[in-house]
Scaffold this active site. Structure first.
Site, short mmCIF file in Angstrom:
data_model
loop_
_atom_site.label_atom_id
_atom_site.label_comp_id
_atom_site.label_asym_id
_atom_site.label_seq_id
_atom_site.Cartn_x
_atom_site.Cartn_y
_atom_site.Cartn_z
N CYS A 1 0.85 -1.19 0.00
CA CYS A 1 0.00 0.00 0.00
C CYS A 1 0.89 1.24 0.00
CB CYS A 1 -0.92 -0.01 1.21
SG CYS A 1 -2.12 -1.35 1.20
N ASP B 1 -6.03 3.39 3.66
CA ASP B 1 -7.13 3.16 4.60
C ASP B 1 -7.01 4.25 5.66
OD1 ASP B 1 -8.69 2.37 6.76
OD2 ASP B 1 -8.00 0.29 6.76
N ASN C 1 1.10 4.63 9.09
CA ASN C 1 2.05 4.94 8.02
C ASN C 1 2.74 6.27 8.25
OD1 ASN C 1 -0.58 3.69 5.98
ND2 ASN C 1 1.17 2.50 6.67
N ILE D 1 -12.23 5.78 3.04
CA ILE D 1 -12.79 5.39 4.34
C ILE D 1 -13.74 4.23 4.07
CG2 ILE D 1 -14.20 6.11 6.30
CD1 ILE D 1 -13.31 9.02 5.65
N ALA E 1 -10.42 -4.52 6.94
CA ALA E 1 -10.90 -5.08 5.66
C ALA E 1 -9.80 -5.94 5.07
CB ALA E 1 -11.29 -3.96 4.71
#
EC number: 2.1.1.45
Length: 279
Positions: free
Chosen positions: A154, A184, A192, A223, A278
């Protein structure tokens, strides 16, 4: 003499509010559904404090431990679990392996002739010997290896920049910019931001530089639909000043830091907010 008061910054909360207010409904790989915008940037002056989100408690142990794991070049979730960190459990295979994820690409990018490139060591060497280089870059997005990864990167690509000293006796200032292709916002982005801010501090210490800015750049900024209530709660809270980071020793190399070398002081925060991941 008392230290000057640290300012209150709300870059992250402003970002979250922007996406929650202006994002479009969009499907996703997990089937959860999101509210999303494409393209956003935040800038954090690392001299104003350590950018650890304050409108909810963030699990600092997981952030530090995960970064140290990346720097080992390991692909094993066992290393994290042995240290009480479970943030990769949902993606680990039965044997604990995650495939050639972040740390593997950072430290052992495979070459066609069967060799490997240690991108992190190259960065340290270049910062020390050619700080004006525009090629001080690390990529985790190895197209040939993507299908072997338990989770594709990501936060995929980052670059360092050294602003030269402006006066005699000063040191250069190290800044870092991250490109995160998938963000996310509620669960991932606070980790991050803090992780790459920490890495910038570590790199600066190893290369005898001051810290400058951390710039976060996002692609698909989203989101998840099952985070909306949590986001509304978080946005109802007023942020506190960021805490301060203290590195308690200077090890011989970037790869010799230990968890206990880092101390975050004056972390005023609101209570934690739980939300599903998720997968």
């Amino acid at each position: 003499m008392n230290a000057p008061a640290r300012p209150v910054r709300s870059q992250y909360e402003d970002f979250m509010r922007h996406v929650y207010t202006h994002g479009v409904a969009k499907g996703d790989r997990t089937g959860t559904g999101t509210r999303s915008v494409f393209g956003y940037q935040m800038r954090f002056d690392l001299n104003e404090g350590f950018p650890l989100v304050t409108t909810k408690k963030v699990h600092l142990k997981s952030i530090i431990t995960e970064l140290l794991w990346f720097l080992t070049g390991s692909s094993s979730n066992h290393w994290l679990k042995e240290r009480g960190v479970t943030i990769w459990d949902e993606w680990a295979r039965e044997d604990g392996d995650l495939g050639p994820v972040y740390g593997v690409q950072w430290r052992s990018w495979p070459t066609p002739d069967g060799g490997h490139i240690d991108q992190i060591s190259q960065v340290v060497e270049t910062l020390r010997t050619h700080p004006d280089s525009r090629r001080i870059i690390v990529s985790a997005w190895n197209v040939a290896d993507l299908d072997k990864m338990a989770l594709m990167p990501c936060h995929a690509f980052f670059q360092f920049y050294v602003a030269p000293p402006q006066a005699a006796g000063e040191r250069g200032k190290l800044s870092c910019q991250l490109y995160q292709r998938s963000a996310d916002i509620f669960l991932g982005v606070p980790f991050n931001i803090a992780s790459y801010a920490l890495l910038t501090h570590m790199m600066a210490q190893q290369c005898n530089l001051e810290v400058g800015d951390f710039i976060w750049t996002g692609g698909d900024c989203h989101i998840y639909s099952n985070h909306f209530e949590q986001v509304e709660l978080q946005l109802s809270r007023a942020p506190h000043p960021y805490p301060t980071l203290h590195i308690l020793r200077r090890p011989d190399s970037l790869f010799d830091y230990r968890f206990e070398d880092f101390e975050v002081r004056d972390y005023a925060h609101h209570p934690a907010i739980k939300a599903p991941v998720a997968v």
